[in-house]
Design an enzyme around this catalytic site. Structure first.
Site, PDB file in Angstrom:
ATOM      1  N   ASP A   2      71.982   0.611  12.034  1.00 48.13           N
ATOM      2  CA  ASP A   2      71.557   1.201  13.315  1.00 48.13           C
ATOM      3  C   ASP A   2      70.645   1.665  14.097  1.00 48.13           C
ATOM      4  O   ASP A   2      70.002   2.348  14.991  1.00 48.13           O
ATOM      5  CB  ASP A   2      72.506   2.855  13.326  1.00 48.13           C
ATOM      6  CG  ASP A   2      74.089   2.684  12.171  1.00 48.13           C
ATOM      7  OD1 ASP A   2      74.880   1.754  11.952  1.00 48.13           O
ATOM      8  OD2 ASP A   2      74.159   4.134  11.261  1.00 48.13           O
TER       9      ASP A   2
ATOM     10  N   MET B 192      78.563  -0.799  16.210  1.00 50.95           N
ATOM     11  CA  MET B 192      78.584  -0.122  15.824  1.00 50.95           C
ATOM     12  C   MET B 192      76.616   0.444  15.626  1.00 50.95           C
ATOM     13  O   MET B 192      76.857   0.690  17.406  1.00 50.95           O
ATOM     14  CB  MET B 192      77.935   0.254  14.245  1.00 50.95           C
ATOM     15  CG  MET B 192      79.781  -0.475  13.205  1.00 50.95           C
ATOM     16  SD  MET B 192      79.016  -0.916  11.581  1.00 50.95           S
ATOM     17  CE  MET B 192      80.940  -0.592  10.581  1.00 50.95           C
TER      18      MET B 192
ATOM     19  N   HIS C  76      82.296  -4.281  10.239  1.00 49.46           N
ATOM     20  CA  HIS C  76      81.520  -4.228   9.165  1.00 49.46           C
ATOM     21  C   HIS C  76      81.730  -5.750   9.657  1.00 49.46           C
ATOM     22  O   HIS C  76      80.333  -5.645   8.697  1.00 49.46           O
ATOM     23  CB  HIS C  76      82.070  -4.209   8.242  1.00 49.46           C
ATOM     24  CG  HIS C  76      82.868  -1.991   7.767  1.00 49.46           C
ATOM     25  ND1 HIS C  76      83.968  -1.895   8.010  1.00 49.46           N
ATOM     26  CD2 HIS C  76      81.838  -1.752   7.718  1.00 49.46           C
ATOM     27  CE1 HIS C  76      84.122  -0.564   7.933  1.00 49.46           C
ATOM     28  NE2 HIS C  76      82.889  -0.654   7.469  1.00 49.46           N
TER      29      HIS C  76
HETATM   30  O1  F6P Z   1      75.031   2.977   9.669  1.00 46.53           O
HETATM   31  C1  F6P Z   1      75.657   2.001   9.235  1.00 46.53           C
HETATM   32  C2  F6P Z   1      76.914   2.083  10.335  1.00 46.53           C
HETATM   33  O2  F6P Z   1      77.585   1.114   9.912  1.00 46.53           O
HETATM   34  C3  F6P Z   1      77.488   2.840  11.530  1.00 46.53           C
HETATM   35  O3  F6P Z   1      76.748   2.194  12.057  1.00 46.53           O
HETATM   36  C4  F6P Z   1      79.105   3.258  10.948  1.00 46.53           C
HETATM   37  O4  F6P Z   1      79.190   4.221  11.362  1.00 46.53           O
HETATM   38  C5  F6P Z   1      79.389   3.564   9.658  1.00 46.53           C
HETATM   39  O5  F6P Z   1      78.246   3.120   8.997  1.00 46.53           O
HETATM   40  C6  F6P Z   1      80.210   2.953   9.483  1.00 46.53           C
HETATM   41  O6  F6P Z   1      80.450   3.664   7.884  1.00 46.53           O
HETATM   42  P1  F6P Z   1      81.701   2.964   6.586  1.00 46.53           P
HETATM   43  O7  F6P Z   1      81.453   1.750   6.372  1.00 46.53           O
HETATM   44  O8  F6P Z   1      81.914   3.968   5.387  1.00 46.53           O
HETATM   45  O9  F6P Z   1      82.768   2.805   7.230  1.00 46.53           O
END
Ligand code: F6P
Length: 343
Positions: free
Chosen positions: A127, A169, A273
């Site tokens: 991020d 993201m 992801h």
């Molecule tokens: O902080 C990294 C991140 O990929 C963010 O961009 C996103 O909102 C969050 O993690 C998603 O997290 P998780 O994989 O736990 O849902």
């Protein structure tokens, strides 16, 4: 020295490069012992650990993810969490911990430092929203993946005369959206820092049509939101142990609204992801390695309570407390500057 290492929060390309850098220098240069805790703070709370050696960390430099595993465990959300951390640190006779993480993992580290645990933080997150450092490793890889996706989506947008919405993201920061959008030549970029006006989005798209470009790419950050009272957006209610909501889905709201309002066929792609996966870019590998090497040096200099950070082109030490005090978000002027390219 005896050093504990952990990786917390969302996995991120470059984590293994930091682990390798710390372990190599700790063992070869200083004769240290390094203990890796599995799944972030969970491993420390439950004393789930393994010794890290030069052999066990061989070949991991180009690997995405983290060989230690990760989680969003928050010791401060658990009863006796801090006592359990202190017990594990004492059981392993650790001189200190090197947590590798973002605002949550390092926020915990900062509080633990005040509670008597010696820590040196290493900043990571795709991020790019941590204070105290110019950039975090993982961001370059995520930005490149999102840019590649935008380049590929251009093909379909142009061939089918469609509006393609790409959701990326970034949580409450628009760095991935802004930089991948600019690099990919997006026609509209929407970020969490600046509430958007759906009528203005549609105006920009219509203007392109009128100028003979009957397709558009809209990049939207998962945390982007419309100006209050202008558009209904449904969000999920799931939150993690740090109280962060699970984001994602604004792209589908835009798909529906843009199509209804303009009459142009609109489709959304949520990258999710994919942006955190795969091998780190060369930039992230080098940055992560430099941070790992600097972190173990800082431990031997007794610089506890600090975070290693990239500032200009040098790796420096900054107070962990300052780094986690505030999320670093896109300044309004920076977004406005790129506005000249929209539509
Ligand atoms: O902080 C990294 C991140 O990929 C963010 O961009 C996103 O909102 C969050 O993690 C998603 O997290 P998780 O994989 O736990 O849902």
């Amino acid at each position: 020295m005896r050093i504990g290492l952990l990786t917390g929060g969302g996995d991120c390309p470059g984590l293994n490069a930091v682990i390798r850098g710390v372990v190599r220098k700790a063992i070869d240069t200083y004769g240290d012992q390094v203990i890796g805790f599995r799944d972030g703070w969970r491993g420390v709370l439950e004393d789930d650990a393994e010794p890290l050696t030069i052999e066990s960390t061989r070949g991991i430099l180009p690997l995405g993810g983290t060989i230690l595993g990760s989680s969003r465990t928050n010791p401060y959300a658990r009863e006796d969490g801090v006592e359990q951390v202190l017990a594990t640190v004492s059981a392993h006779e650790l001189d200190g911990l090197i947590p590798i993480g973002g605002e949550d993992t390092l926020g915990v580290a900062n509080r633990l430092q005040a509670a008597g645990v010696s820590v040196i933080g290493v900043p990571k997150t795709i991020d790019n929203d941590l204070g105290g450092t110019d950039v975090t490793f993982g961001f370059d890889t995520a930005m490149q993946i999102a840019t590649d996706a935008i380049d590929r989506l251009h093909t379909t947008a142009e061939s089918h005369h469609r509006i393609l919405v790409v959701e990326v993201m970034g949580r409450t920061a628009g760095w991935i959206a802004l930089h991948s959008g600019v690099a990919g030549g997006a026609d509209v970029i929407l970020i969490p820092e600046i509430p958007f006006d759906i009528d203005e989005v549609c105006r920009l798209i219509r203007r392109r049509h009128d100028r003979g470009r009957p397709f558009s790419i809209v990049v939207v950050a998962e945390g982007a939101a419309p100006k209050e009272g202008t558009l209904e957006v449904t969000r999920g209610t799931t939150v993690d142990e740090f109280g962060h909501p699970r984001l994602g889905g604004i792209g589908y709201t835009l798909e529906r609204e843009i199509e209804q309002r303009t009459g142009y066929e609109t489709r959304a792609t949520v990258l999710g992801h994919v942006q955190r996966g795969g091998t780190p870019t060369a930039f992230d590998r080098v940055l992560a390695t430099r941070l790992g090497l600097a972190a173990i040096d800082a431990a031997h200099e007794g610089q506890w309570g600090m975070m290693v950070a990239l500032r200009s082109s040098a790796i420096e030490l900054v107070a962990l407390a300052d780094a986690v005090a505030q999320v670093r978000r896109v300044p309004a002027e920076e977004y406005a500057r790129f506005g000249a390219l929209f539509g």
